[in-house]
Design a protein around this motif. Structure first.
Motif, PDB file in Angstrom:
ATOM      1  N   GLY A 185       0.737  -1.240   0.044  1.00 30.28           N
ATOM      2  CA  GLY A 185      -0.087   0.043  -0.060  1.00 30.28           C
ATOM      3  C   GLY A 185       0.913   1.400   0.152  1.00 30.28           C
ATOM      4  N   ALA A 186       2.033   1.066  -0.818  1.00 29.53           N
ATOM      5  CA  ALA A 186       2.961   2.310  -0.806  1.00 29.53           C
ATOM      6  C   ALA A 186       2.070   3.529  -1.492  1.00 29.53           C
ATOM      7  N   GLU A 187       2.467   4.855  -0.978  1.00 30.55           N
ATOM      8  CA  GLU A 187       1.578   5.841  -1.655  1.00 30.55           C
ATOM      9  C   GLU A 187       2.243   6.205  -3.020  1.00 30.55           C
ATOM     10  N   GLN A 188       3.720   6.036  -3.209  1.00 30.86           N
ATOM     11  CA  GLN A 188       4.340   6.178  -4.332  1.00 30.86           C
ATOM     12  C   GLN A 188       5.248   5.140  -4.902  1.00 30.86           C
ATOM     13  N   ILE A 189       5.165   4.905  -6.097  1.00 31.45           N
ATOM     14  CA  ILE A 189       6.063   4.063  -6.615  1.00 31.45           C
ATOM     15  C   ILE A 189       6.989   4.513  -7.717  1.00 31.45           C
ATOM     16  N   ILE A 190       8.152   4.353  -7.513  1.00 25.50           N
ATOM     17  CA  ILE A 190       9.118   5.293  -8.788  1.00 25.50           C
ATOM     18  C   ILE A 190       9.858   3.936  -9.336  1.00 25.50           C
ATOM     19  N   ILE A 191       9.753   3.939 -10.700  1.00 24.89           N
ATOM     20  CA  ILE A 191      10.596   2.859 -11.498  1.00 24.89           C
ATOM     21  C   ILE A 191      10.930   3.434 -12.734  1.00 24.89           C
ATOM     22  N   PRO A 192      11.922   2.858 -13.202  1.00 27.03           N
ATOM     23  CA  PRO A 192      12.601   3.288 -14.430  1.00 27.03           C
ATOM     24  C   PRO A 192      11.836   3.453 -15.890  1.00 27.03           C
ATOM     25  N   GLU A 193      10.868   2.437 -15.623  1.00 27.56           N
ATOM     26  CA  GLU A 193       9.899   2.084 -17.049  1.00 27.56           C
ATOM     27  C   GLU A 193       8.898   3.277 -16.935  1.00 27.56           C
ATOM     28  N   HIS A 194       8.759   4.104 -15.875  1.00 28.45           N
ATOM     29  CA  HIS A 194       7.697   5.181 -16.170  1.00 28.45           C
ATOM     30  C   HIS A 194       8.101   6.501 -15.736  1.00 28.45           C
ATOM     31  N   GLY A 195       7.764   7.774 -16.320  1.00 28.25           N
ATOM     32  CA  GLY A 195       8.055   8.993 -15.890  1.00 28.25           C
ATOM     33  C   GLY A 195       7.517   9.322 -14.741  1.00 28.25           C
TER      34      GLY A 195
END
Ligand code: ATP
Length: 321
Positions: A185-195
């Motif tokens: 239930g993380a508020e934010q996910i930051i990945i290389p494949e999405h801006g």
């Protein structure tokens, strides 16, 4: 083909042992003599090779790591190393090889294939970043380990109204971050494949705090930037936030494999043997929509591309605010 060998290479992944066990046991069941090569391509070139019996792979199905050990051996990218490897295989009378590892290890398998040695790749890496398969051995265990850690961080984050940046592994792939972000239930996910826009993330954290949110969890894939770098960037937008960074590191690699990884590894290992029995080399096994498949390994590496399930990214935006 009578005599075959197996090696593990690159980063270890939970479930590699279950794959080795399946290769050895199913190999013997099908009438092969099975050899184990220690320390990946380094051991291959050095001739660190021994015959394995069914007993040798007893009591390993539930253990993390790899009983054949692993190694990084950049020299195998050179033709000289590859030819030495083939010489060793021939010396031991070995006619087929199974390589369990990530994309770097697959490059070695491609090199052997191009030199005419029948090789089968089995995808083993926690990163889940190999083309030609939906899942790799070790991914499921790694995400469960990460889940447990983030659940713990949530407890402390809530108690102190903190923002936690959790940097997870994955090399250039965001799969571990995506799955564990949704699962915790993380508020934010930051990945290389999405801006992503840091200012929007900063605003969302502030907004959440105003609305009484007790904590914010940001799951960051290591392929984007480090947790420390992200903290510095975010501080510009939200100087008041009490932000902590946790880098989970190598704990993500260890531990007993989950049932899913043990079964996947066993199915992959058995498929590799079926292929060698049919004299099929130059391929890699995988799973697509629940079915065990195989593809040409050269084509898979040269033209295939791993893409994580970006529907999960959208889903997280819709349910974590
Ligand atoms: P992971 O991503 O889980 O760490 P990996 O298999 O990608 O696993 P690498 O360190 O990239 O890990 O590669 C493992 C080994 O494969 C290298 O140490 C080297 O021996 C061999 N290898 C890598 N690249 C090549 C190449 N281009 N040609 C031949 N062999 C290679």
């Amino acid at each position: 083909m009578k005599r075959i060998a197996v090696l593990t290479s690159g980063g270890d992944a939970p479930g590699m042992n279950a794959a080795i066990r399946a290769i050895v046991r199913k190999g013997i069941y099908e009438g092969f003599e099975v050899y184990g090569i220690n320390y990946g391509y380094a051991g291959l070139v050095a001739g660190d090779i021994r015959r394995l019996s069914a007993e040798d792979v007893g009591d390993i199905v539930g253990r993390g790591g790899t009983c054949l050990y692993s190694a990084r051996y950049p020299e195998f990218a050179n033709r000289e190393g590859q030819e030495k490897g083939i010489e060793q295989l021939k010396k031991f009378g070995i006619e087929g090889l199974v390589v369990i590892g990530g994309d770097g290890s697959y490059q070695g398998a491609v090199a052997l294939t191009k030199l005419g040695f029948p090789t089968v790749g089995v995808p083993g890496t926690i990163d889940n970043d190999i083309p030609g398969t939906d899942y790799t051995i070790g991914f499921d265990t790694a995400i469960n380990t990460v889940l447990e850690s983030i659940d713990r961080l949530r407890d402390t984050a809530s108690s102190h109204m903190r923002t936690f940046i959790v940097e997870v592994m994955g090399r250039n792939a965001g799969d571990i971050a995506l799955w564990t972000g949704i699962g915790t239930g993380a508020e934010q996910i930051i990945i290389p494949e999405h801006g992503f826009h840091l200012d929007e993330i900063g605003e969302a954290i502030k907004e959440g705090r105003k609305n009484g949110k007790k904590h914010t969890i940001i799951v960051l894939a290591e392929g984007v930037m480090t947790g420390a770098e992200l903290k510095e960037e975010l501080c510009q937008f939200d100087p008041e936030s009490d932000t902590r960074v946790t880098v989970l590191g190598h704990v993500q690699r260890g531990g007993a494999p989950t049932a899913r990884d043990r079964v996947l590894a066993s199915r992959f290992g058995a498929k590799a043997i079926d292929l060698l029995k049919e004299d099929i080399g130059g391929v890699c096994v995988g799973i697509r929509n629940g079915e065990i498949i195989y593809n040409d390994i050269v084509d898979t590496l040269e033209n295939g591309k791993h893409v994580p399930n970006l529907d999960l990214y959208t889903l997280n935006k819709e349910i974590s605010f």
